[in-house]
Structure formats: structure tokens, C-alpha cells
Design an enzyme around this catalytic site. Structure first.
Site, PDB file in Angstrom:
ATOM      1  N   GLU A 185       0.865  -1.185   0.000  1.00  0.00           N
ATOM      2  CA  GLU A 185       0.000   0.000   0.000  1.00  0.00           C
ATOM      3  C   GLU A 185       0.896   1.228   0.000  1.00  0.00           C
ATOM      4  O   GLU A 185       1.908   1.260   0.714  1.00  0.00           O
ATOM      5  CB  GLU A 185      -0.907   0.013   1.233  1.00  0.00           C
ATOM      6  CG  GLU A 185      -1.741   1.292   1.382  1.00  0.00           C
ATOM      7  CD  GLU A 185      -2.558   1.309   2.668  1.00  0.00           C
ATOM      8  OE1 GLU A 185      -3.043   0.228   3.072  1.00  0.00           O
ATOM      9  OE2 GLU A 185      -2.708   2.396   3.273  1.00  0.00           O
ATOM     10  N   GLU A 190      -1.774  11.446   4.155  1.00  0.00           N
ATOM     11  CA  GLU A 190      -2.766  11.258   5.206  1.00  0.00           C
ATOM     12  C   GLU A 190      -2.599  12.390   6.216  1.00  0.00           C
ATOM     13  O   GLU A 190      -1.494  12.897   6.427  1.00  0.00           O
ATOM     14  CB  GLU A 190      -2.585   9.930   5.922  1.00  0.00           C
ATOM     15  CG  GLU A 190      -2.907   8.698   5.104  1.00  0.00           C
ATOM     16  CD  GLU A 190      -2.726   7.428   5.918  1.00  0.00           C
ATOM     17  OE1 GLU A 190      -3.736   6.815   6.286  1.00  0.00           O
ATOM     18  OE2 GLU A 190      -1.566   7.065   6.180  1.00  0.00           O
TER      19      GLU A 190
END
Length: 891
Positions: A185, A190
Site C-alpha cells: 500500500e 494522510e
């Protein structure tokens, strides 16, 4: 040539359109903010072209709708695998395009939707089985735009507020190396709790071992601005063997293939090993943008929002490096190195490039002493070779010396069925230890453990078969048939522990890693064979750089402590510095100290102020204790809070008792004690909990390993400090709660339904999710399978033995979302049967015919759903949640 001319043509058109944009529409507003933005944007585009970055895909969010050729919505209420609080929808209320920007909108509203991921084969878009208190949107380019390597740019205005978690990231499209996180991933961006926590953005890679040991490796950039206040450009450059992160052109992190890794099974001769050098970031990925609400990282959102909260995206652009095709007007042909935008001062954020492997060699040129861990010290113990034969005189085991580098090896002649083994049963020679050893660390063994040895077949009949076993004492074994090596050659043989767990001896209950009596068994069936064995070892793997909150950070081998036998009416866990069992914390973020207060010793627990750390503190034995004689008694302790948590929850203080994970009472607020009060600052408070009440909550008194777990509520611990003293269990009248008897109907409140969970199984009584003519019960049993376990279930204790005079068939109602085999075992009789639920989505009655084995002594019912198949309800609740009810004697 034609391709080169085509490229020049596209580049020319881009330049002309850019110049046209600069000179039209802005003639009277050259100083406007929009003009300056477009001017900077075009200058940036030209620079990227000069470096060799060619635009291959983009979405500027022009028009009135989200482009379906670019994006699809995920629609579910799964919680993202992070216990998030939102349902993702495809409604325009949650995502829309307006004025050239994409708006992803979180709303404070109750919503119901599917309990499975969109890619689940059993996904049903009409399913409304899960209800959550927020809605939002999650968009992806999967199967619309998938790519390998390139530069991704996103200009976005992030979301502020407690519990808000905006993200732009990538997942593999085909999962070449297996499910998450094995195929990787890539988190481009974020941010969590902007405006509440510090102004930070995070870039992260996920890879390595399977959950819960995966590598979560990244870096945080602290900004001098709040990313929720304005638009900023977040970029990632991904090339073969290297990934770089940027914010507004500032290069702040680099990771390389020397650090990341993928660990896979390569077969019987190679076992577990690192995959190819660039894996898993050498396959096609797709883009994802979402706005999560709540979850394990940000914690619970605040409530009563004044307005909806948005992640606003101006554009998403993807480029790929074309080093030998420069654009003619620059007079420059870029090479591959020109594409990279590198700040030489940024140091590579490196990782180990492989997991840590703990190796336990038990035979090499003779029996090897094994170093076992016990309470922070090492205990040296050797195993003992032995053999078993079905018929006398058929197995001959000797140690011979070879005239080569191998030295001593085990030499075995089979003239029929039998086995050879290395036993750990002599560990009880020390009074503090029991027979056997335990393999500690959970997933380090269950996911990546292996037994390894060298085998040379000198001669073997055609009907020969060899079976490797791991033994918890007959008949509880795991077993795997191996491929017989070619005769005359030494060959390495490796067997996965997970395969041994998944293949129990048909006559027993499988291997128990906390009770290994024989560390190695090689069994033979056939006419005759002559073999030699050497270099026998066991190995487990761990993440060498785990986060403090991750489970199973270590794996190892330790002796089994001799079981505690309570003497007297009181079991003092801790009093004035004298402790029966050591005190631990699970996850860091707390300092445990013993304080001398005017001659009275007390334990003090001081939690830090880091909102990213949470932990629990607990007393724990080396092996479970049978405290059944304390039924009807009490658990008591004294607690003084010196500082309340800075971010207290509604129920700020918790306790529980554990009985070998996942068996537990579950978290109990302190104000549910006999005293019924919360602790006041600076005041000693005595607490009493009735043990029968703990049993009713799921405690198995026969296997208590953590007699007290005490902590401020998870997620609300900042700055808390408390002291603890006089922890004890006291016997009562010996009368335990009235345990359930057949027929079991979970609506009967006069009975106690005591579940003993094992491996990754968790059973409890819940509200009937489907009350209809097939099952009108208000309450039913529910089983969840966690932690990727394959042998996960729970045992329901019975207050009296089953009376088979009424019949020999037991029936049980079952409900699930899919077809699933259900194993039904009678404890005490040690017999089990299996039937399959059809997957109808309605209650079905399954029948188990025990006519051949019915007899006295059935003391409990063990249920296992989907034996041998790994599952985890945390990430996939729909597939791994099962309901059962109405267990009774049939016809």
C-alpha cells in the site's frame, strides 16, 4: 519516426494551449490571484516536461459531474479495517463536482449499508446490515486507470476537526503477492485531527509480513500551516526501487527497495524467504481518495457539527518518466536521472529489507542445547531423541558419524509404521516448570513459523510416505505429508506451522502451540525405508521495527511454568511490594514504578501525553491458573488516581480479567463494581467485583492468566497517573453461577452462558439479527473469527452432563452470510461432527447424530466455524460473523 512526430505534435499543442490560456481571459486581471495561480501552474508543468515527466492521466474536475470513466465509488459500511465510523456512499450529498473542484463530504447522519467490501464475491449492494453514525465517500480508479511507476500530484484542501482522516493513497489492482498488506500500500497523503493535533501530513508504505505484523513505514512532515486552511500540492514520485514524497515541491522523504520487502512461501525446499528485490512495489496500483471519520488512529469524532466537513480536490495528475524523448523546444533530451526531483539533504528512510527470524536449532551434529526465554532470563534445555513403533521391532534409531562435514546424524531404519521424535518432555525436571515448551508470539509462528531439517533417503519402498508432525501429546497433533526427496541426496525440507495447525490428527484436537511436547516428529508409513536426518530447527519471523500498538511484536520459545495451585482462601496478587505475578504493559506510553509511601509499597502507573500511544497494564502468569475454587468469591483492589486523563472518556477507568487471549471478561467500567463509583483524584478507593459476575461476562476460571488488567479507557489516557495496591482474589462459598444446560435458549436469563474462547474465536450473546418465523428468539449466540486464525472457536460450558436418554441427535440453529461448515464437538467425550450451513441467509437447523458415541460425561459444547480457513472479522465482518441458537436434543 511517426511516434516521435506524434509526441512533438502533442507537446506543441500543449504549449500553444498554455500560452493561449495565459493571454486570454486575463488581459484586465493580470494581478489576480487566479492568474498568478495559473501562471505558476503552467511554469511547473513546463519544468516537469523538461525533466522528462510526460502527462499520462489527469482529472481537473471540469464539468458538472464526477467522470465515471475515471472514478468509481466504493459503497459499504465496513469501517475501512480501522474501526472507522462512516458509511461510504455514492450519493451526491457525499461527493460532487462544483466550480472545477471535487468535494468529498463527511456528514453527521445515521446511515445503513453493506457489511462487506465491494470486491467481496458475496457483496450485495442492497445489504443494509450495518448502521453507522456518519457518511462520506471513497473514490478509486481501479480498472479505469491502473499504472506502474510515475509521478502523482494532487492539489487539495484537507479536512480539519477531531476524528477527521482525509487520505490520498494507492492499492495494488491485482494483488500479485497476495492480500493486504502482502502486495503493498502506498499512502501519498494522510492527515488526522487537523486543528486539534499538530499540523502534520504523513507519507507511508505498508508491506512485509501479514497482519498483525506488517510494516507500517513512513515519515511525518510538520508544516508551518494548517493544511485544512488552504490548497497545497501533495506529490509522490514512484520509480523502480525508489519512492519519494513532496509537499508544495518540498522533498521530505525517500524510501528504497533496500528497505521494503515481501516475505513469501517458496515451497518445501526453500520455505519462507524474501520475494524479488522490488516487490511488492513493482506491480500496477490504482488511486484512492477518501475522507474517513473516526477510527483507531484519530479516535472518535466530535459531535453536533455546525456544518458538513469536506476534502476538496482541485486536480489529480499522473506523469510517467520518458527519459529519451525530450521536447524539441527545450533543446534538451532528459535522461532517467533528470526525472527525479531530489533534495540531496533528504536521507533515505530505510528499513531492514527483511523480517527478523528467530532460529531454534535442536539437532546439529548431535542434540543441541536450546536457549529458552523465561521472565527475561534464558533457560538452557536439550531435547531427547526417541522413537515409536506400531509393531515391535520395526523402528531402529541410532546416531552415526559420517565421514564428512556433517558429523553425527540420526540414522533410522523403518520396517513398518513408526516415527522418530525430539522430545521436550523433560523440562519439568526444574520444579518451576511443566513438561514441554510453548511457542510464544502468536502470528510469528502461526503465519511464518516453520520446521526445517535435512533429510537423506538412502532407500525407500514404493509405498513409502513421510509425515512431519508437531505434537502437543497424543492425540493432539498437527501433521503434514511431505514430498519424498530423491534417494541418495541430502535435501532441505521445510514445513509451515500454519499447515500443521490446519491439519490436525483426525483422532485428536490438533496441536496447541502453548503446549508442545515433541518439537519434531517424522512419521513413516510403508513397507520399509532407510533415512538419515540432520540440522533440525524451528524458526519464526517478526517485524523488526514494529509500532508500539502492534500485536505479536516478538516470537520465541519458552518453558511452560508449572501450574499455580492456590493455597488458602486468599490469592494475593500484589500487596506491599510482594507480587505473585509480574506486571506488564502491552504497548508502551506508560512508566510503571514501585513507590515507597512511608513504608507501604505501591505500584504507580504514569501515562505520557502522546495521543498516538495507548496501552493497558496487567498482571500475567507464565501459564494459566485454574481458579475454579474461587467461584462465588471476589476480586478486590485499592486504587488512587493522582492525575485524571487530560482527555477523559464518558467511562474513564476500566478493568478486566483475561483467560488466555481472546478469552476475557471484556472491558468493565470501575463504576460497575460493587461500590459503584469512579475514582476521585487524590483519594484511595476500594473496589470489589464479584467473580460470578466476571464469569457471566465470559471469564473461564479454569484458565486465568491475567487476574487483573487495569487502565484508563483506550484513546483517553493522556497524562493519567494512578497507584495500585492490595490486589487479591478471595474465595466465596464455592458456588459458581448456574451454567447453561440443554436445551440452550439464549433468552433464558436464569442461566449463565460461559464461553471459553480459543485461538481467534470470540463468542458472546447478542440480539437476534434476523428474528422471523424461523427463529423468534430475542437473543442468540454470535461467533466471530479474528487474527487470521484457522483453528478458532469457543466452548460453551454446561452445568450438567448431556442426558442422551432423550435422544442421540443434537440440533442447532445457524445463521451466516455464506455457506460454511460447522464443527460441533462434545467436550468430555472428545467426539465431534461437522455439518454445512447452506448459505441461504436465513436461519437453518443443523442436525448432529451422536448415536454411535453418545454416553455420559459431555461437559461442554465446542463450536468451530470454517475449520482450517484463515479469517479475520476485523477486516471482513460479513464473512467471519456467525450466529447460533436453540441447541437441544432432537429426535
Amino acid at each position: 519516426m511517426s511516434n516521435h512526430h506524434s509526441m512533438r505534435r502533442r507537446a506543441t499543442l500543449l504549449a500553444v494551449s498554455a500560452l493561449t490560456l495565459l493571454t486570454s481571459g486575463y488581459s484586465h486581471a493580470h494581478q489576480s490571484e487566479d492568474y498568478q495561480y495559473w501562471k505558476q501552474s503552467l511554469r511547473h508543468e513546463f519544468m516537469l516536461l523538461k525533466q522528462g515527466w510526460r502527462p499520462v492521466w489527469r482529472d481537473e474536475f471540469s464539468g458538472r459531474k464526477i467522470k465515471q470513466r475515471n472514478w468509481s465509488h466504493e459503497v459499504n459500511c465496513v469501517g475501512g479495517g480501522n474501526n472507522e465510523k462512516q458509511c461510504y456512499t455514492d450519493r451526491p450529498e457525499n461527493s460532487y463536482v462544483k466550480h472545477g473542484k471535487l468535494h468529498i463530504v463527511a456528514r453527521e447522519e445515521t446511515f445503513s449499508g453493506p457489511g462487506r467490501y465491494d470486491d467481496d464475491p458475496n457483496y450485495d449492494p442492497t445489504d443494509q446490515s450495518v448502521t453507522l453514525p456518519y457518511t462520506s465517500a471513497r473514490l478509486r480508479t481501479k480498472n479505469k486507470f491502473d499504472f506502474k511507476y510515475g509521478r502523482v500530484e494532487v492539489r487539495a484542501k484537507l479536512t480539519g476537526g477531531q476524528g477527521m482522516w482525509p487520505a490520498v493513497w494507492m492499492l495494488p489492482t491485482d494483488n500479485v503477492y497476495g492480500g493486504w498488506p502482502n502486495s503493498g500500500e502506498i499512502d501519498i497523503l494522510e492527515a488526522v485531527n487537523l486543528g486539534v493535533w499538530p499540523n502534520e501530513v504523513h507519507g507511508t508504505l505498508h508491506y512485509g509480513l501479514a497482519w498483525p505484523q506488517w510494516e507500517n513505514h513512513g515519515q511525518t512532515l510538520t508544516t508551518d500551516f494548517n493544511p485544512a486552511d488552504d490548497f497545497h500540492v501533495y506529490a509522490l514520485e514512484w520509480e523502480e526501487g525508489e519512492i519519494r514524497w513532496y509537499v508544495d515541491g518540498k522533498h521530505y522523504q525517500t524510501q528504497t527497495a533496500e528497505g521494503w520487502y515481501n516475505y513469501i512461501w517458496k515451497g518445501q525446499t526453500e520455505g519462507f524467504d524474501v520475494a524479488n528485490f522490488n516487490a511488492p512495489f513493482d506491480e500496477k496500483f490504482h488511486l484512492i481518495m477518501n475522507l474517513a471519520t473516526g477510527g483507531d488512529w484519530p479516535g472518535s469524532p466530535d459531535t453536533n457539527w455546525a456544518e458538513d466537513r469536506e476534502l476538496v480536490v482541485d486536480y489529480v495528475r499522473v506523469y510517467q518518466c520518458k527519459p529519451r524523448r525530450g521536447y524539441w523546444w527545450f533543446g534538451h533530451r532528459p535522461n532517467k536521472q533528470d526525472c527525479a526531483t531530489v533534495d540531496p539533504d533528504v536521507v533515505v528512510n530505510s528499513d531492514a529489507g527483511a523480517p527478523g527470524v528467530n532460529d531454534y536449532l535442536i539437532y546439529d551434529d548431535g542434540v543441541e542445547p536450546v536457549e529458552l526465554e523465561h521472565n527475561g532470563a534464558s533457560v538452557t534445555q536439550a531435547t531427547n531423541p526417541g522413537s515409536w513403533e506400531l509393531d515391535p521391532g520395526t523402528v531402529f534409531l541410532n546416531e552415526v558419524v559420517l565421514g564428512d562435514e556433517r558429523g553425527n546424524v540420526l540414522d533410522v531404519l523403518f520396517n513398518g509404521t513408526g516415527n522418530v521424535f525430539l522430545s521436550a518432555q523433560n523440562m519439568d525436571q526444574a520444579p518451576e516448570f511443566d513438561t514441554g515448551v510453548q511457542l510464544t508470539g502468536g502470528a510469528g509462528w502461526t503465519n511464518y513459523g516453520e520446521i526445517e531439517f535435512k533429510l537423506r533417503v538412502l532407500d525407500a519402498a514404493a509405498d513409502s510416505q513421510f509425515v512431519v508432525k508437531l505434537d502437543s501429546g497424543w492425540p493432539n497433533q498437527g501433521q503434514v505429508v511431505i514430498d519424498t526427496p530423491p534417494s541418495g541426496e541430502w535435501q532441505q525440507v521445510k514445513v509451515k506451522v500454519s499447515d500443521l495447525l490446519a491439519n490436525p490428527n483426525p483422532d485428536g484436537g490438533g496441536v496447541n502451540l502453548s503446549n508442545i511436547q515433541n518439537l519434531f516428529v517424522l512419521e513413516y508409513t510403508g513397507t520399509n525405508a532407510s533415512i538419515q536426518i540432520d540440522d533440525i530447527r524451528l524458526q519464526c519471523a517478526i517485524n523488526t521495527e514494529p509500532e508500539v500498538w502492534q500485536q505479536d511484536q516478538l516470537c520465541g520459545m519458552s518453558p511452560k511454568a508449572a501450574p499455580l495451585v492456590p493455597v488458602g482462601d486468599t490469592l494475593d496478587i500484589y500487596s506491599n511490594g510482594i507480587t505473585l505475578w509480574p506486571i506488564y504493559d502491552c504497548c508502551g506510553g506508560v512508566v510503571i514504578a514501585e513507590i515507597n509511601d512511608n513504608g507501604d509499597k505501591q505500584l504507580q502507573f504514569s501515562y505520557d501525553n502522546d495521543p498516538n500511544t495507548n496501552t493497558v497494564t496487567f498482571f500475567q502468569s507464565a501459564s494459566p491458573a485454574d481458579l475454579s475454587n474461587f467461584a462465588g468469591g471476589t476480586l478486590e483492589f485499592d486504587l488512587q488516581v493522582l492525575a485524571q486523563p487530560g482527555n477523559p472518556a464518558a467511562d474513564p477507568w476500566m478493568m478486566k480479567v483475561d483467560c488466555v487471549h481472546p478469552c476475557s471478561t471484556g472491558d468493565i467500567p470501575l463504576n460497575q463494581s460493587v461500590e459503584g463509583v469512579l475514582p476521585q483524584t487524590g483519594v484511595w478507593q476500594h473496589y470489589t467485583f464479584n467473580i460470578n459476575d466476571l464469569v457471566a461476562r465470559g471469564l473461564n476460571l479454569a484458565s486465568v492468566d491475567a487476574p487483573l488488567v487495569i487502565f484508563p479507557t483506550w484513546g483517553s489516557q493522556d497524562g493519567a497517573t494512578f497507584r495500585l495496591d492490595n490486589v487479591k482474589w478471595t474465595k466465596g462459598d464455592g458456588a459458581g453461577p448456574q451454567l447453561a444446560t440443554l436445551p440452550v435458549d439464549f433468552d433464558d436469563t436464569s442461566q449463565i452462558y460461559s464461553f471459553s474462547n480459543f485461538e481467534g474465536g470470540v463468542a458472546e450473546v447478542v440480539v437476534n439479527p434476523l428474528s422471523n418465523s424461523s427463529n423468534v428468539s430475542a437473543q442468540v449466540g454470535r461467533m466471530l473469527k479474528y487474527n487470521g486464525a484457522v483453528y478458532a472457536g469457543s466452548t460453551l460450558a454446561l452445568g450438567e452432563s448431556i442426558d442422551f436418554s432423550q435422544g442421540t441427535t443434537i440440533t442447532m440453529n445457524v445463521l451466516a452470510n455464506r455457506s460454511v461448515p460447522v464443527l460441533f464437538k462434545l467436550e468430555g467425550l472428545n467426539v465431534e461432527l461437522s455439518q454445512t450451513y447452506s448459505g441461504s441467509g436465513d436461519w437453518e437447523q443443523l442436525s448432529f447424530d451422536f448415536s454411535a458415541v453418545a454416553g455420559a460425561g459431555a461437559s461442554g459444547v465446542t463450536l468451530i466455524f470454517d475449520l482450517g480457513v484463515a479469517g479475520d472479522a476485523a477486516g471482513d465482518p460479513g464473512n467471519w460473523t456467525f450466529y447460533f441458537d436453540d441447541i437441544q436434543i432432537g429426535n
